[in-house]
Each structure stands twice: as C-alpha cells, then as structure tokens.
Scaffold this motif. Structure first.
Motif, PDB file in Angstrom:
ATOM      1  N   ALA A  20       0.830  -1.207   0.000  1.00  0.00           N
ATOM      2  CA  ALA A  20       0.000   0.000   0.000  1.00  0.00           C
ATOM      3  C   ALA A  20       0.862   1.254   0.000  1.00  0.00           C
ATOM      4  CB  ALA A  20      -0.916   0.001   1.224  1.00  0.00           C
ATOM      5  N   THR A  21       0.395   2.284  -0.673  1.00  0.00           N
ATOM      6  CA  THR A  21       1.091   3.567  -0.693  1.00  0.00           C
ATOM      7  C   THR A  21       0.967   4.240   0.673  1.00  0.00           C
ATOM      8  OG1 THR A  21       0.543   3.833  -3.019  1.00  0.00           O
ATOM      9  CG2 THR A  21       1.205   5.819  -1.810  1.00  0.00           C
ATOM     10  N   PRO A  22       2.073   4.723   1.244  1.00  0.00           N
ATOM     11  CA  PRO A  22       1.994   5.384   2.559  1.00  0.00           C
ATOM     12  C   PRO A  22       1.005   6.545   2.525  1.00  0.00           C
ATOM     13  CG  PRO A  22       4.277   5.017   1.914  1.00  0.00           C
ATOM     14  CD  PRO A  22       3.436   4.680   0.724  1.00  0.00           C
ATOM     15  N   LEU A  23       0.249   6.668   3.579  1.00  0.00           N
ATOM     16  CA  LEU A  23      -0.741   7.737   3.679  1.00  0.00           C
ATOM     17  C   LEU A  23      -0.051   9.068   3.921  1.00  0.00           C
ATOM     18  CD1 LEU A  23      -3.730   8.590   3.876  1.00  0.00           C
ATOM     19  CD2 LEU A  23      -3.597   8.115   6.330  1.00  0.00           C
ATOM     20  N   GLU A  24      -0.357  10.053   3.106  1.00  0.00           N
ATOM     21  CA  GLU A  24       0.199  11.392   3.275  1.00  0.00           C
ATOM     22  C   GLU A  24      -0.886  12.328   3.793  1.00  0.00           C
ATOM     23  OE1 GLU A  24       2.099  12.895  -0.164  1.00  0.00           O
ATOM     24  OE2 GLU A  24       3.531  11.234  -0.335  1.00  0.00           O
ATOM     25  N   ILE A  25      -0.563  13.043   4.840  1.00  0.00           N
ATOM     26  CA  ILE A  25      -1.518  13.960   5.450  1.00  0.00           C
ATOM     27  C   ILE A  25      -0.986  15.380   5.338  1.00  0.00           C
ATOM     28  CG2 ILE A  25      -2.699  14.635   7.576  1.00  0.00           C
ATOM     29  CD1 ILE A  25      -2.501  11.723   8.472  1.00  0.00           C
ATOM     30  N   THR A  26      -1.773  16.249   4.753  1.00  0.00           N
ATOM     31  CA  THR A  26      -1.397  17.656   4.631  1.00  0.00           C
ATOM     32  C   THR A  26      -2.209  18.466   5.632  1.00  0.00           C
ATOM     33  OG1 THR A  26      -0.911  17.404   2.275  1.00  0.00           O
ATOM     34  CG2 THR A  26      -1.243  19.641   3.103  1.00  0.00           C
ATOM     35  N   LEU A  27      -1.523  19.056   6.586  1.00  0.00           N
ATOM     36  CA  LEU A  27      -2.208  19.856   7.597  1.00  0.00           C
ATOM     37  C   LEU A  27      -2.555  21.232   7.041  1.00  0.00           C
ATOM     38  CD1 LEU A  27       0.001  19.033  10.706  1.00  0.00           C
ATOM     39  CD2 LEU A  27      -2.216  18.058  10.131  1.00  0.00           C
ATOM     40  N   PRO A  28      -3.673  21.796   7.470  1.00  0.00           N
ATOM     41  CA  PRO A  28      -4.019  23.151   7.004  1.00  0.00           C
ATOM     42  C   PRO A  28      -3.033  24.161   7.552  1.00  0.00           C
ATOM     43  CG  PRO A  28      -5.462  22.466   8.800  1.00  0.00           C
ATOM     44  CD  PRO A  28      -4.659  21.252   8.418  1.00  0.00           C
ATOM     45  N   PRO A  29      -2.863  25.297   6.881  1.00  0.00           N
ATOM     46  CA  PRO A  29      -1.926  26.312   7.374  1.00  0.00           C
ATOM     47  C   PRO A  29      -2.364  26.860   8.731  1.00  0.00           C
ATOM     48  CG  PRO A  29      -3.287  27.163   5.574  1.00  0.00           C
ATOM     49  CD  PRO A  29      -3.544  25.689   5.639  1.00  0.00           C
ATOM     50  N   GLU A  30      -1.377  27.259   9.525  1.00  0.00           N
ATOM     51  CA  GLU A  30      -1.646  27.827  10.845  1.00  0.00           C
ATOM     52  C   GLU A  30      -2.376  29.162  10.704  1.00  0.00           C
ATOM     53  OE1 GLU A  30      -2.422  28.034  14.090  1.00  0.00           O
ATOM     54  OE2 GLU A  30      -0.617  26.861  14.490  1.00  0.00           O
ATOM     55  N   THR A  31      -3.446  29.322  11.466  1.00  0.00           N
ATOM     56  CA  THR A  31      -4.211  30.571  11.422  1.00  0.00           C
ATOM     57  C   THR A  31      -4.208  31.303  12.765  1.00  0.00           C
ATOM     58  OG1 THR A  31      -6.264  29.363  11.905  1.00  0.00           O
ATOM     59  CG2 THR A  31      -5.733  29.749   9.581  1.00  0.00           C
ATOM     60  N   ALA A  32      -3.951  30.593  13.844  1.00  0.00           N
ATOM     61  CA  ALA A  32      -3.949  31.223  15.165  1.00  0.00           C
ATOM     62  C   ALA A  32      -2.722  32.126  15.295  1.00  0.00           C
ATOM     63  CB  ALA A  32      -3.937  30.168  16.257  1.00  0.00           C
ATOM     64  N   VAL A  33      -2.922  33.305  15.831  1.00  0.00           N
ATOM     65  CA  VAL A  33      -1.821  34.254  16.010  1.00  0.00           C
ATOM     66  C   VAL A  33      -1.868  34.844  17.411  1.00  0.00           C
ATOM     67  CG1 VAL A  33      -1.681  34.872  13.571  1.00  0.00           C
ATOM     68  CG2 VAL A  33      -3.216  36.161  15.069  1.00  0.00           C
ATOM     69  N   LEU A  34      -0.733  35.293  17.872  1.00  0.00           N
ATOM     70  CA  LEU A  34      -0.663  35.957  19.168  1.00  0.00           C
ATOM     71  C   LEU A  34      -1.218  37.374  19.064  1.00  0.00           C
ATOM     72  CD1 LEU A  34       2.938  34.862  20.194  1.00  0.00           C
ATOM     73  CD2 LEU A  34       0.803  34.028  21.188  1.00  0.00           C
ATOM     74  N   LYS A  35      -1.777  37.861  20.157  1.00  0.00           N
ATOM     75  CA  LYS A  35      -2.314  39.220  20.179  1.00  0.00           C
ATOM     76  C   LYS A  35      -1.161  40.223  20.143  1.00  0.00           C
ATOM     77  CE  LYS A  35      -6.398  37.954  22.922  1.00  0.00           C
ATOM     78  NZ  LYS A  35      -7.108  38.165  24.209  1.00  0.00           N
ATOM     79  N   PRO A  36      -1.250  41.224  19.272  1.00  0.00           N
ATOM     80  CA  PRO A  36      -0.162  42.215  19.171  1.00  0.00           C
ATOM     81  C   PRO A  36       0.001  43.027  20.447  1.00  0.00           C
ATOM     82  CG  PRO A  36      -1.750  42.444  17.373  1.00  0.00           C
ATOM     83  CD  PRO A  36      -2.326  41.488  18.345  1.00  0.00           C
ATOM     84  N   SER A  37       1.200  43.507  20.663  1.00  0.00           N
ATOM     85  CA  SER A  37       1.506  44.338  21.827  1.00  0.00           C
ATOM     86  C   SER A  37       2.783  45.116  21.548  1.00  0.00           C
ATOM     87  CB  SER A  37       1.693  43.458  23.075  1.00  0.00           C
ATOM     88  OG  SER A  37       2.213  44.215  24.154  1.00  0.00           O
ATOM     89  N   ALA A  38       2.907  46.271  22.182  1.00  0.00           N
ATOM     90  CA  ALA A  38       4.132  47.053  22.060  1.00  0.00           C
ATOM     91  C   ALA A  38       5.224  46.539  22.994  1.00  0.00           C
ATOM     92  CB  ALA A  38       3.841  48.525  22.379  1.00  0.00           C
TER      93      ALA A  38
END
Length: 206
Positions: free
Chosen positions: A21-39
């Motif tokens: 069997a062909t190895p299963l390839e999993i593509t994860l979705p791009p990261e969307t979570a980001v940290l809150k900006p701050s000075a």
C-alpha cells in the motif's frame, strides 16, 4: 484444519496488501492562530520562541485572568520542564507580555515594565551560539532540508546576488512565508543588527 489454513491465507493476503500500500500522506491546514499584538518586547520574542513548539491556541486556551506570577511560571515551565530554548531573561519578558495581553496585568504596571526591561548588552557571540539560542536548528540544518531549507541551499540561491547579505538579514529579522514553500518562518525582531549580520554571514558561507 482447513479453517485454520484459510485464516492463515487471509492473514498473509492482508499483510501483503499492507506492504504494497502507498503510505498515507496527510497535509495539515496552514496555521491561522496568532498571538495578540503588543508594544511590549515580549510580543516579538513570544512570536519567535513560542511558535517553534506550539500554536498560539495553546496560549488562548489558558484560564483568563492569570497574573504576572502565573504567566511567568508558565513560561518557566516551558523552559525547565519541556526544554524550551529560552533564557531566564526571556522567561520574564515573555511572562510580562502574556500577563498584560492575556491576563490580569496591564502593560503600564511597574512590575510588568520591570520584567520587560531588555537585558544589559553582552559580548558578541558566535553564529553557532546564536543558532542554538534562537532555535534555528529546530527548523534548519547545514546540508539537508528539515522544516525550512538547508543553509547550503540558501547560500547557493543567493551566491551571485550582491544584495544577498541584506536580504538574508531582512528575512531573519522579519520572517515570512512563500520563499521556500508555505511554512511560515517566525520573525526574529529582537536580534541586534550585529547578530543578524553574524547569522546571515554564516548562512551565506555554507
């Protein structure tokens, strides 16, 4: 006996099928979570250091209203228990940012300002020390691709570019995505111009 033979035959067929069997390839979705900006200086530091090991969602899921002491304790746990490549000074600066941005502290609080104070200037360090202290080697290697491109591959790409040093310094400082695929490189905005030049020179020398 016939039944046993049939079961063994079926098992052999299953094993053979799995082997082919062909190895299963999993593509994860791009990261969307980001940290809150701050000075606060802990913001770019947390972008660079924390995102090396986990998503910003890990921080979003912590209990609301945590104090400076509690958030600093969380950062120290990452350092001491999980081996995060952050210094004691980093722990304080990141803890102050997290407490003021996600917890009960305010950026103007005296203890937050004190914890956010940059460290005293230190002697210039070599490229390998910078690579290790900033987790660069978690995503890169000298001569083979890890998460990001090999340094030798980067050096080859920019070999004939007279602006190579400035471009690599900018890429390290600002981070980004798209130059070498869809994986995002975090910014290293806290690095001094000397450190950026040291790292860029090292990469281009490979």
């Amino acid at each position: 006996m016939k039944r046993m033979s049939a079961l063994l035959c079926a098992a052999q067929i299953c094993v053979a099928t799995l082997a082919c069997a062909t190895p299963l390839e999993i593509t994860l979705p791009p990261e969307t979570a980001v940290l809150k900006p701050s000075a606060l200086p802990g913001y770019p530091l947390a972008q660079q250091k924390c995102s090396t090991c986990h998503s910003a969602d890990y921080i979003n899921f912590q209990p609301p209203g945590m104090s400076l002491t509690q958030w600093t304790g969380e950062a120290r746990k990452m350092q001491q228990v999980y081996g995060a490549p952050i210094s004691d000074q980093d722990v304080n600066i990141i803890g102050a940012y997290l407490a003021a941005t996600y917890g009960s502290a305010r950026a103007s609080d005296a203890d937050v300002q004190a914890a956010s104070s940059p460290p005293a200037p230190v002697a210039k360090v070599d490229a390998m020390a910078l690579l290790q202290s900033n987790s660069c080697l978690s995503c890169h290697a000298i001569n083979h691709k890890v998460v990001g491109p090999a340094y030798r591959e980067v050096a080859t790409k920019y070999a004939n570019d007279p602006q190579a040093l400035a471009k690599i310094m900018s890429s390290i400082q600002k981070g980004g995505t798209g130059k070498w695929g869809n994986i995002t490189m975090p910014p290293f905005a806290q690095l001094s111009p000397d450190d950026l030049q040291t790292l860029a020179t090292f990469v281009l020398s490979q």
